[in-house]
Write a protein that holds these residues in place. Structure first.
Motif: not given
Length: 252
Positions: A106-120
């Motif tokens: 679950d942490w990998e899913i959440v962190l992946g989405k978090f970093l994706g939005a932060l990349g924008v």
């Protein structure tokens, strides 16, 4: 996590959403910067006849700090648009349950989405740096202060994105997710307004406002107090998001 990050970045930049958000953000923040620069130029011209008046003016207080403050306010309105779909949309179409079957925590899913939005967000802020490059050609710019300001808005963005992901995990409706995010982030803004007008409220709530921390960092005050504040906010809501996903997984 990297697969989720790549998937999110691809989803953002293959759609019109990220480009529209970036374009509107740059348009509005650019207008604000040019307006502040114009006011500063007029004040400098008027104060040039008085040596004491000229000494009281500087680009840091008149242009740089207000620009970072406005960027913070703009992020408050733009980031919920980026985060509202992160989990809510996948929950609506049934993709979230499929993600649970992947060999990902679950942490990998959440962190992946978090970093994706932060990349924008990083792209948005990177483009806005052209304002200060322009300012540096006109006056002497303290680049350490610029770096401190960008560190502040990036930490602010991480806190806002973490809050937005948590809101998105609570519902399968993007609209409800956006409303929860706007409500929570606007509440953090109201803390500033209350603190400026009521001394008691300032003493009680002033330190809780992310905008106050941002302004202090934009002025070059980078302390562990500010770093811990934003890090704690980000980690708290990422943790709450993971716990929400865990509870939904067990309820399914």
């Amino acid at each position: 996590m990297l697969s989720i990050l790549k998937r999110e970045l691809t989803a953002y930049f293959n759609s019109a959403l990220a480009w529209i958000v970036i374009a509107v953000f740059i348009l509005i923040s650019g207008f604000v910067f040019v307006s502040l620069l114009g006011i500063y130029s007029e004040q400098s011209l008027a104060a040039s006849s008085s040596p004491f008046g000229a000494q009281s003016l500087n680009a840091t207080d008149r242009v740089m700090v207000p620009t970072f403050q406005w960027i913070g306010y703009l992020l408050l309105f733009f980031l919920p648009v980026l985060t509202m779909r992160l989990i809510a949309e996948e929950s609506r179409i049934g993709m979230l349950e499929m993600l649970f079957t992947y060999p990902l925590t679950d942490w990998e899913i959440v962190l992946g989405k978090f970093l994706g939005a932060l990349g924008v967000v990083a792209v948005m802020l990177g483009l806005s740096s052209s304002y200060f490059i322009m300012l540096g050609r006109m006056v002497t710019v303290e680049w350490k202060l610029v770096a401190a300001g960008y560190l502040g808005v990036m930490l602010l963005s991480s806190a806002f994105v973490a809050f937005g992901i948590w809101a998105s995990s609570l519902t399968s409706s993007q609209m409800i997710s956006a409303v929860i995010t706007y409500g929570g982030l606007l509440a953090s803004w109201l803390v500033v307004i209350a603190g400026d007008n009521v001394q008691t409220a300032k003493e009680i709530f002033g330190g809780l406002s992310p905008m106050d921390h941002l302004v202090e960092m934009a002025r070059g005050t980078v302390t562990s107090h500010h770093l811990v504040y934003f890090t704690a906010w980000t980690c708290l809501f990422l943790f709450l998001t993971v716990r929400t996903l865990e509870s939904r997984k067990w309820s399914d």
